[in-house]
Design a protein around this motif. Structure first.
Motif, PDB file in Angstrom:
ATOM      1  N   THR A  74      27.848 -21.505  12.392  1.00 16.10           N
ATOM      2  CA  THR A  74      26.639 -22.249  12.062  1.00 16.10           C
ATOM      3  C   THR A  74      26.108 -21.869  10.691  1.00 16.10           C
ATOM      4  OG1 THR A  74      26.071 -22.358  14.421  1.00 16.10           O
ATOM      5  CG2 THR A  74      24.322 -22.836  12.849  1.00 16.10           C
ATOM      6  N   THR A  75      26.120 -20.572  10.398  1.00 17.03           N
ATOM      7  CA  THR A  75      25.651 -20.116   9.095  1.00 17.03           C
ATOM      8  C   THR A  75      26.503 -20.686   7.974  1.00 17.03           C
ATOM      9  OG1 THR A  75      24.859 -18.059  10.090  1.00 17.03           O
ATOM     10  CG2 THR A  75      25.108 -18.087   7.712  1.00 17.03           C
ATOM     11  N   LEU A  76      27.809 -20.689   8.158  1.00 12.62           N
ATOM     12  CA  LEU A  76      28.704 -21.231   7.133  1.00 12.62           C
ATOM     13  C   LEU A  76      28.432 -22.715   6.900  1.00 12.62           C
ATOM     14  CD1 LEU A  76      31.084 -20.615   5.256  1.00 12.62           C
ATOM     15  CD2 LEU A  76      32.615 -21.228   7.121  1.00 12.62           C
ATOM     16  N   LEU A  77      28.240 -23.468   7.979  1.00 10.37           N
ATOM     17  CA  LEU A  77      27.973 -24.902   7.839  1.00 10.37           C
ATOM     18  C   LEU A  77      26.618 -25.147   7.186  1.00 10.37           C
ATOM     19  CD1 LEU A  77      29.295 -26.150  11.302  1.00 10.37           C
ATOM     20  CD2 LEU A  77      30.353 -26.501   9.054  1.00 10.37           C
ATOM     21  N   ARG A  78      25.642 -24.334   7.516  1.00 14.76           N
ATOM     22  CA  ARG A  78      24.320 -24.497   6.902  1.00 14.76           C
ATOM     23  C   ARG A  78      24.359 -24.109   5.435  1.00 14.76           C
ATOM     24  NH1 ARG A  78      20.401 -25.449  10.537  1.00 14.76           N
ATOM     25  NH2 ARG A  78      18.699 -24.573   9.339  1.00 14.76           N
ATOM     26  N   ALA A  80      26.962 -24.548   3.497  1.00 16.09           N
ATOM     27  CA  ALA A  80      27.579 -25.715   2.859  1.00 16.09           C
ATOM     28  C   ALA A  80      26.557 -26.837   2.693  1.00 16.09           C
ATOM     29  CB  ALA A  80      28.766 -26.195   3.684  1.00 16.09           C
ATOM     30  N   LEU A  81      25.704 -27.016   3.679  1.00 16.99           N
ATOM     31  CA  LEU A  81      24.667 -28.051   3.603  1.00 16.99           C
ATOM     32  C   LEU A  81      23.691 -27.756   2.473  1.00 16.99           C
ATOM     33  CD1 LEU A  81      22.944 -29.603   6.679  1.00 16.99           C
ATOM     34  CD2 LEU A  81      21.569 -28.898   4.726  1.00 16.99           C
ATOM     35  N   PHE A  82      23.236 -26.500   2.371  1.00 15.06           N
ATOM     36  CA  PHE A  82      22.295 -26.126   1.314  1.00 15.06           C
ATOM     37  C   PHE A  82      22.915 -26.316  -0.069  1.00 15.06           C
ATOM     38  CE2 PHE A  82      20.106 -22.873   4.329  1.00 15.06           C
ATOM     39  CZ  PHE A  82      19.487 -23.914   4.987  1.00 15.06           C
ATOM     40  N   LEU A  83      24.174 -25.918  -0.219  1.00  5.43           N
ATOM     41  CA  LEU A  83      24.843 -26.044  -1.518  1.00  5.43           C
ATOM     42  C   LEU A  83      25.047 -27.516  -1.882  1.00  5.43           C
ATOM     43  CD1 LEU A  83      27.460 -23.144  -1.293  1.00  5.43           C
ATOM     44  CD2 LEU A  83      25.342 -23.199  -2.628  1.00  5.43           C
ATOM     45  N   ALA A  84      25.369 -28.349  -0.877  1.00  3.63           N
ATOM     46  CA  ALA A  84      25.527 -29.785  -1.136  1.00  3.63           C
ATOM     47  C   ALA A  84      24.218 -30.388  -1.624  1.00  3.63           C
ATOM     48  CB  ALA A  84      26.006 -30.494   0.130  1.00  3.63           C
ATOM     49  N   LEU A  85      23.131 -30.019  -0.989  1.00  2.40           N
ATOM     50  CA  LEU A  85      21.815 -30.498  -1.419  1.00  2.40           C
ATOM     51  C   LEU A  85      21.490 -30.008  -2.830  1.00  2.40           C
ATOM     52  CD1 LEU A  85      19.239 -32.024  -0.506  1.00  2.40           C
ATOM     53  CD2 LEU A  85      18.373 -29.828   0.330  1.00  2.40           C
ATOM     54  N   ALA A 118      29.052 -31.372   7.012  1.00  2.00           N
ATOM     55  CA  ALA A 118      28.477 -30.140   7.552  1.00  2.00           C
ATOM     56  C   ALA A 118      27.465 -30.446   8.650  1.00  2.00           C
ATOM     57  CB  ALA A 118      27.819 -29.335   6.430  1.00  2.00           C
ATOM     58  N   SER A 119      26.692 -31.498   8.483  1.00  5.27           N
ATOM     59  CA  SER A 119      25.721 -31.888   9.515  1.00  5.27           C
ATOM     60  C   SER A 119      26.430 -32.340  10.785  1.00  5.27           C
ATOM     61  CB  SER A 119      24.823 -33.012   8.989  1.00  5.27           C
ATOM     62  OG  SER A 119      24.131 -32.613   7.823  1.00  5.27           O
ATOM     63  N   ALA A 120      27.475 -33.153  10.614  1.00  4.82           N
ATOM     64  CA  ALA A 120      28.223 -33.633  11.779  1.00  4.82           C
ATOM     65  C   ALA A 120      28.899 -32.474  12.507  1.00  4.82           C
ATOM     66  CB  ALA A 120      29.264 -34.663  11.333  1.00  4.82           C
ATOM     67  N   ALA A 121      29.443 -31.526  11.748  1.00  8.39           N
ATOM     68  CA  ALA A 121      30.112 -30.386  12.370  1.00  8.39           C
ATOM     69  C   ALA A 121      29.121 -29.538  13.171  1.00  8.39           C
ATOM     70  CB  ALA A 121      30.799 -29.540  11.301  1.00  8.39           C
ATOM     71  N   GLN A 122      27.879 -29.457  12.711  1.00  8.73           N
ATOM     72  CA  GLN A 122      26.880 -28.688  13.454  1.00  8.73           C
ATOM     73  C   GLN A 122      26.549 -29.351  14.791  1.00  8.73           C
ATOM     74  OE1 GLN A 122      23.573 -26.688  11.097  1.00  8.73           O
ATOM     75  NE2 GLN A 122      24.443 -28.012   9.521  1.00  8.73           N
ATOM     76  N   ILE A 123      26.635 -30.672  14.847  1.00 11.03           N
ATOM     77  CA  ILE A 123      26.434 -31.350  16.135  1.00 11.03           C
ATOM     78  C   ILE A 123      27.548 -30.959  17.101  1.00 11.03           C
ATOM     79  CG2 ILE A 123      26.272 -33.582  17.284  1.00 11.03           C
ATOM     80  CD1 ILE A 123      25.167 -34.747  14.704  1.00 11.03           C
ATOM     81  N   ALA A 124      28.786 -30.891  16.579  1.00 20.54           N
ATOM     82  CA  ALA A 124      29.911 -30.486  17.420  1.00 20.54           C
ATOM     83  C   ALA A 124      29.744 -29.045  17.902  1.00 20.54           C
ATOM     84  CB  ALA A 124      31.214 -30.635  16.647  1.00 20.54           C
ATOM     85  N   VAL A 125      29.272 -28.162  17.021  1.00 17.39           N
ATOM     86  CA  VAL A 125      29.030 -26.773  17.410  1.00 17.39           C
ATOM     87  C   VAL A 125      27.927 -26.703  18.459  1.00 17.39           C
ATOM     88  CG1 VAL A 125      28.215 -24.526  16.588  1.00 17.39           C
ATOM     89  CG2 VAL A 125      29.841 -25.834  15.213  1.00 17.39           C
ATOM     90  N   LEU A 126      26.889 -27.496  18.282  1.00 15.97           N
ATOM     91  CA  LEU A 126      25.797 -27.539  19.258  1.00 15.97           C
ATOM     92  C   LEU A 126      26.312 -27.942  20.633  1.00 15.97           C
ATOM     93  CD1 LEU A 126      22.753 -27.533  20.001  1.00 15.97           C
ATOM     94  CD2 LEU A 126      22.667 -29.907  19.182  1.00 15.97           C
ATOM     95  N   ALA A 127      27.172 -28.955  20.672  1.00 15.26           N
ATOM     96  CA  ALA A 127      27.735 -29.400  21.947  1.00 15.26           C
ATOM     97  C   ALA A 127      28.606 -28.317  22.568  1.00 15.26           C
ATOM     98  CB  ALA A 127      28.541 -30.685  21.731  1.00 15.26           C
TER      99      ALA A 127
END
Length: 337
Positions: A74-78, A80-85, A118-127
């Motif tokens: 989750t941290t890695l995906l977040r 990536a999200l912050f860097l993309a923004l 990264a957002s979509a992958a976090q949904i998969a991790v949440l599930a």
């Protein structure tokens, strides 16, 4: 060389050879800088990866706090999200400071697509961690907010692809709003925390992404030292306001979020302390680069590149802060004792 009678061939023009020789000499002189940049980028990438994947575990060691499932992923995906923004907002902010002259290829579309992934992958991790299917995950609060963020990034990518970069500010603002609501869920005045994050996140993104864009622009205009220095000077003036916003919102968030009795006894407090140290290093580097620039000395860009690498680490540490447990729980437990 003179032409012989009856020879209608013109003498060879030495100018193209001279230009080719100068290009080869310039490339040869630039190779050490290219190697240093590549080594610094690789070190920063490895640092971000290690911090994101393993940073939360040592921070929680000995605190008695529960382990967060899939915290590293989750941290890695977040991150990536912050860097993309950051990349997207940085390009938008620096567009007006670029002035006439060559500009680097835009990365905003690719960055927005990376943010959507990264957002979509976090949904998969949440599930996965909640042991539910994707359809159910979409119906949760976090799932809905992540879906909004994914669509916001996709809309921003569409604006970039259609060469309407300014319009991307609207979906990116939606992304920031959704992340602000999701980043720090809490029982105590959640709207105040969301408002502070809504200001803090874009300020951090502008600082990081703006510096990346400025350094790319400087490298493209490196043949003209005056033009390259003007780019860094324009960024330095722009970065003052994000720094002020970060200082104010970061201080207020810390006073709200972190009880004073668990500063070093909670994962949140330890990660925050590491972040503050890194931010202090970044500020020192920014000040050093600005002094070199004002005094007309060389090497300001090199210091700024190190600053950018440390800012990438700050992003990774910030992502850990959104994953570690709420420190109020351990504070209450110590109070009971």
């Amino acid at each position: 060389m003179t032409a012989t009678p009856g020879d209608d061939r013109a003498p060879a023009d030495p100018a193209p050879r001279g230009r080719a020789a100068r290009r080869r000499a310039r490339r040869s002189a630039e190779r050490p800088a290219v190697r240093r940049n590549a080594a610094l980028a690789l070190a920063a990438a490895l640092g971000v990866l290690c911090i994101a994947l393993f940073g939360g575990e040592p921070a929680a060691s000995g605190t008695g706090e529960l382990r967060v499932p899939a915290a590293g992923t989750t941290t890695l995906l977040r991150t990536a999200l912050f860097l993309a923004l950051s990349v997207h907002l940085g390009e938008l902010a620096l567009a007006r400071l670029a002035g006439p002259g060559p500009r680097p290829r835009r990365w905003s579309r690719d960055a927005a697509l990376a943010g959507a992934a990264a957002s979509a992958a976090q949904i998969a991790v949440l599930a996965e961690v909640s042991d539910i299917d994707l359809a159910t995950a979409y119906g949760t609060r976090d799932g809905r907010l992540l879906l909004i963020m994914m669509n916001g990034f996709l809309a921003a990518a569409g604006c970039a692809a259609l060469r309407r970069p300014g319009l991307a500010l609207v979906p990116l603002t939606v992304v920031i709003g959704a992340e602000s609501l999701r980043a720090h869920p809490e029982q105590y005045t959640p709207w105040i925390g969301a408002a502070l994050t809504f200001l803090h996140l874009p300020a951090a993104a502008l600082w990081t992404g703006g510096l990346l864009c400025a350094l790319r622009l400087m490298w493209l205009r490196r043949a003209d030292r005056g033009a390259a220095a003007a780019v860094l000077g324009g960024y330095a003036r722009l970065a003052v306001w994000p720094l002020v916003v970060l200082a104010v919102t970061g201080t207020l968030s810390t006073l709200r979020k972190l009880p004073s009795d668990v500063v070093l006894d909670s994962a949140y407090g330890r990660v925050l302390a590491a972040k503050l140290i890194l931010v202090a290093v970044v500020c020192a580097l920014a000040l050093a680069a600005r002094r070199r620039l004002l005094r007309g000395r060389t090497g300001a860009a090199g210091v700024a590149r190190v600053e950018l690498a440390v800012l990438a680490l700050v992003m990774a540490v910030s992502a850990i802060l959104t994953v570690v447990p709420d420190p109020h729980w351990i504070s209450g437990r110590l109070g009971i004792r």
